[in-house]
Design a protein around this motif. Structure first.
Motif, PDB file in Angstrom:
ATOM      1  N   PRO A 173       0.820  -1.217   0.000  1.00  0.00           N
ATOM      2  CA  PRO A 173       0.000   0.000   0.000  1.00  0.00           C
ATOM      3  C   PRO A 173       0.859   1.275   0.000  1.00  0.00           C
ATOM      4  O   PRO A 173       0.505   2.261  -0.614  1.00  0.00           O
ATOM      5  N   GLY A 174       2.027   1.237   0.665  1.00  0.00           N
ATOM      6  CA  GLY A 174       2.927   2.388   0.669  1.00  0.00           C
ATOM      7  C   GLY A 174       3.613   2.589  -0.668  1.00  0.00           C
ATOM      8  O   GLY A 174       3.796   3.719  -1.125  1.00  0.00           O
ATOM      9  N   LEU A 175       3.990   1.483  -1.312  1.00  0.00           N
ATOM     10  CA  LEU A 175       4.660   1.581  -2.610  1.00  0.00           C
ATOM     11  C   LEU A 175       3.685   1.971  -3.713  1.00  0.00           C
ATOM     12  O   LEU A 175       4.070   2.558  -4.722  1.00  0.00           O
ATOM     13  N   ALA A 176       2.407   1.646  -3.497  1.00  0.00           N
ATOM     14  CA  ALA A 176       1.396   1.896  -4.530  1.00  0.00           C
ATOM     15  C   ALA A 176       1.291   3.378  -4.869  1.00  0.00           C
ATOM     16  O   ALA A 176       0.968   3.744  -6.002  1.00  0.00           O
ATOM     17  N   ILE A 194      14.039 -13.262  -0.955  1.00  0.00           N
ATOM     18  CA  ILE A 194      14.352 -12.663  -2.252  1.00  0.00           C
ATOM     19  C   ILE A 194      13.071 -12.029  -2.786  1.00  0.00           C
ATOM     20  O   ILE A 194      12.068 -12.717  -2.978  1.00  0.00           O
ATOM     21  N   LEU A 195      13.130 -10.722  -3.004  1.00  0.00           N
ATOM     22  CA  LEU A 195      11.952  -9.983  -3.451  1.00  0.00           C
ATOM     23  C   LEU A 195      12.167  -9.439  -4.854  1.00  0.00           C
ATOM     24  O   LEU A 195      13.302  -9.216  -5.265  1.00  0.00           O
ATOM     25  N   GLN A 196      11.056  -9.229  -5.546  1.00  0.00           N
ATOM     26  CA  GLN A 196      11.140  -8.634  -6.881  1.00  0.00           C
ATOM     27  C   GLN A 196      10.310  -7.362  -6.902  1.00  0.00           C
ATOM     28  O   GLN A 196       9.134  -7.379  -6.551  1.00  0.00           O
ATOM     29  N   PHE A 197      10.952  -6.280  -7.293  1.00  0.00           N
ATOM     30  CA  PHE A 197      10.239  -5.011  -7.414  1.00  0.00           C
ATOM     31  C   PHE A 197       9.624  -4.903  -8.796  1.00  0.00           C
ATOM     32  O   PHE A 197      10.191  -5.385  -9.769  1.00  0.00           O
ATOM     33  N   GLY A 198       8.467  -4.258  -8.860  1.00  0.00           N
ATOM     34  CA  GLY A 198       7.816  -4.063 -10.146  1.00  0.00           C
ATOM     35  C   GLY A 198       7.199  -2.682 -10.205  1.00  0.00           C
ATOM     36  O   GLY A 198       7.236  -1.925  -9.237  1.00  0.00           O
ATOM     37  N   GLY A 199       6.595  -2.376 -11.333  1.00  0.00           N
ATOM     38  CA  GLY A 199       5.929  -1.076 -11.495  1.00  0.00           C
ATOM     39  C   GLY A 199       6.925   0.063 -11.374  1.00  0.00           C
ATOM     40  O   GLY A 199       8.046  -0.023 -11.856  1.00  0.00           O
ATOM     41  N   GLY A 200       6.521   1.114 -10.674  1.00  0.00           N
ATOM     42  CA  GLY A 200       7.345   2.317 -10.541  1.00  0.00           C
ATOM     43  C   GLY A 200       8.627   2.111  -9.762  1.00  0.00           C
ATOM     44  O   GLY A 200       9.499   2.971  -9.754  1.00  0.00           O
ATOM     45  N   CYS A 201       8.756   0.980  -9.065  1.00  0.00           N
ATOM     46  CA  CYS A 201       9.971   0.727  -8.287  1.00  0.00           C
ATOM     47  C   CYS A 201      11.108   0.244  -9.166  1.00  0.00           C
ATOM     48  O   CYS A 201      12.271   0.411  -8.826  1.00  0.00           O
ATOM     49  N   GLN A 202      10.749  -0.421 -10.277  1.00  0.00           N
ATOM     50  CA  GLN A 202      11.775  -1.021 -11.115  1.00  0.00           C
ATOM     51  C   GLN A 202      12.675   0.068 -11.696  1.00  0.00           C
ATOM     52  O   GLN A 202      12.188   1.016 -12.296  1.00  0.00           O
ATOM     53  N   GLY A 203      13.961  -0.066 -11.471  1.00  0.00           N
ATOM     54  CA  GLY A 203      14.899   0.910 -12.017  1.00  0.00           C
ATOM     55  C   GLY A 203      14.954   2.213 -11.235  1.00  0.00           C
ATOM     56  O   GLY A 203      15.663   3.136 -11.620  1.00  0.00           O
ATOM     57  N   CYS A 204      14.220   2.306 -10.140  1.00  0.00           N
ATOM     58  CA  CYS A 204      14.238   3.529  -9.335  1.00  0.00           C
ATOM     59  C   CYS A 204      15.519   3.541  -8.507  1.00  0.00           C
ATOM     60  O   CYS A 204      15.891   2.538  -7.905  1.00  0.00           O
ATOM     61  N   GLY A 205      16.190   4.693  -8.459  1.00  0.00           N
ATOM     62  CA  GLY A 205      17.447   4.811  -7.737  1.00  0.00           C
ATOM     63  C   GLY A 205      17.297   4.651  -6.231  1.00  0.00           C
ATOM     64  O   GLY A 205      18.273   4.454  -5.513  1.00  0.00           O
ATOM     65  N   MET A 206      16.069   4.747  -5.737  1.00  0.00           N
ATOM     66  CA  MET A 206      15.842   4.665  -4.296  1.00  0.00           C
ATOM     67  C   MET A 206      15.497   3.252  -3.831  1.00  0.00           C
ATOM     68  O   MET A 206      15.239   3.033  -2.661  1.00  0.00           O
ATOM     69  N   VAL A 207      15.479   2.283  -4.752  1.00  0.00           N
ATOM     70  CA  VAL A 207      15.090   0.918  -4.395  1.00  0.00           C
ATOM     71  C   VAL A 207      15.925   0.374  -3.241  1.00  0.00           C
ATOM     72  O   VAL A 207      15.394  -0.204  -2.301  1.00  0.00           O
ATOM     73  N   ASP A 208      17.259   0.597  -3.279  1.00  0.00           N
ATOM     74  CA  ASP A 208      18.120   0.064  -2.215  1.00  0.00           C
ATOM     75  C   ASP A 208      17.742   0.618  -0.852  1.00  0.00           C
ATOM     76  O   ASP A 208      17.718  -0.097   0.144  1.00  0.00           O
TER      77      ASP A 208
END
Length: 194
Positions: A124-127, A145-159
């Motif tokens: 809900p927070g990432l949405a 092991i998690l997989q990011f998708g949507g707006g998170c993919q390739g986002c510099g803040m993922v780490d």
């Protein structure tokens, strides 16, 4: 049969509504969006013949059929559909006391407990950024092991999101976990493609 109960008033009201539809054999379908989360909403929709899903459970009432969504069914335990009249006419009410209750507990399988936290607290927070995260696997040593998708993919803040937000939450709530990694984390070499 336990589960969902329709009062006589609710059945009569719904039968009347259904009789005004231009489809023979039309019934209703009951389902919950985001069951087991704080965002759960119980819904009733028209269900024409053939619109029900193969895994739905049929609950025949005297005047029409009710189709119960298979995923929602455990959350519809003790649900009550009622029709209450008031000055303005009346309204259909649905009380589903278990709609928001998680179907996981400390004895549930590890992946179910992780998925539940991801769905109810993390996503809900990432949405709000159009992102989401899902569990891929839990590997040796208690690493999720998690997989990011949507707006998170390739986002510099993922780490930062992964370490400061998600890992802290999951490790604090699920004792078996020691760490969280992104599926594209290049420090994890076991699955690396050479």
């Amino acid at each position: 049969m336990a589960g969902i109960h329709f009062t006589e008033g609710a059945e009569k009201y719904l039968a009347d509504l259904l009789s005004k539809q231009d489809s023979t054999g039309i019934g209703i379908r009951v389902f919950i969006t985001q069951p087991g989360t704080p965002y759960a909403e119980t819904c009733i929709a028209y269900c024409k013949p053939g619109e029900e899903k193969p895994e739905d459970r049929l609950m025949p009432l005297d005047s029409f059929n009710v189709w119960i969504d298979a995923v929602s069914e455990p959350f519809l335990e003790d649900a009550l559909v009622d029709y209450a009249t008031d000055r303005m006419g009346g309204q259909l009410t649905i009380k589903a006391p278990n709609a928001k209750v998680p179907m996981v507990n400390d004895d549930s399988p590890l992946n179910e407990r992780i998925n539940y936290l991801l769905q109810t607290e993390i996503n809900p927070g990432l949405a709000s950024h159009g992102g989401e995260v899902k569990l891929v696997d839990v590997v040796e040593g208690g690493v999720a092991i998690l997989q990011f998708g949507g707006g998170c993919q390739g986002c510099g803040m993922v780490d930062v999101t992964l370490k400061e937000g998600i890992e802290k939450t999951l490790v604090a709530r699920i004792p078996e976990l020691t760490a969280v990694r992104d599926v594209t984390d290049h420090t994890v070499k076991e699955n690396a493609y050479y």
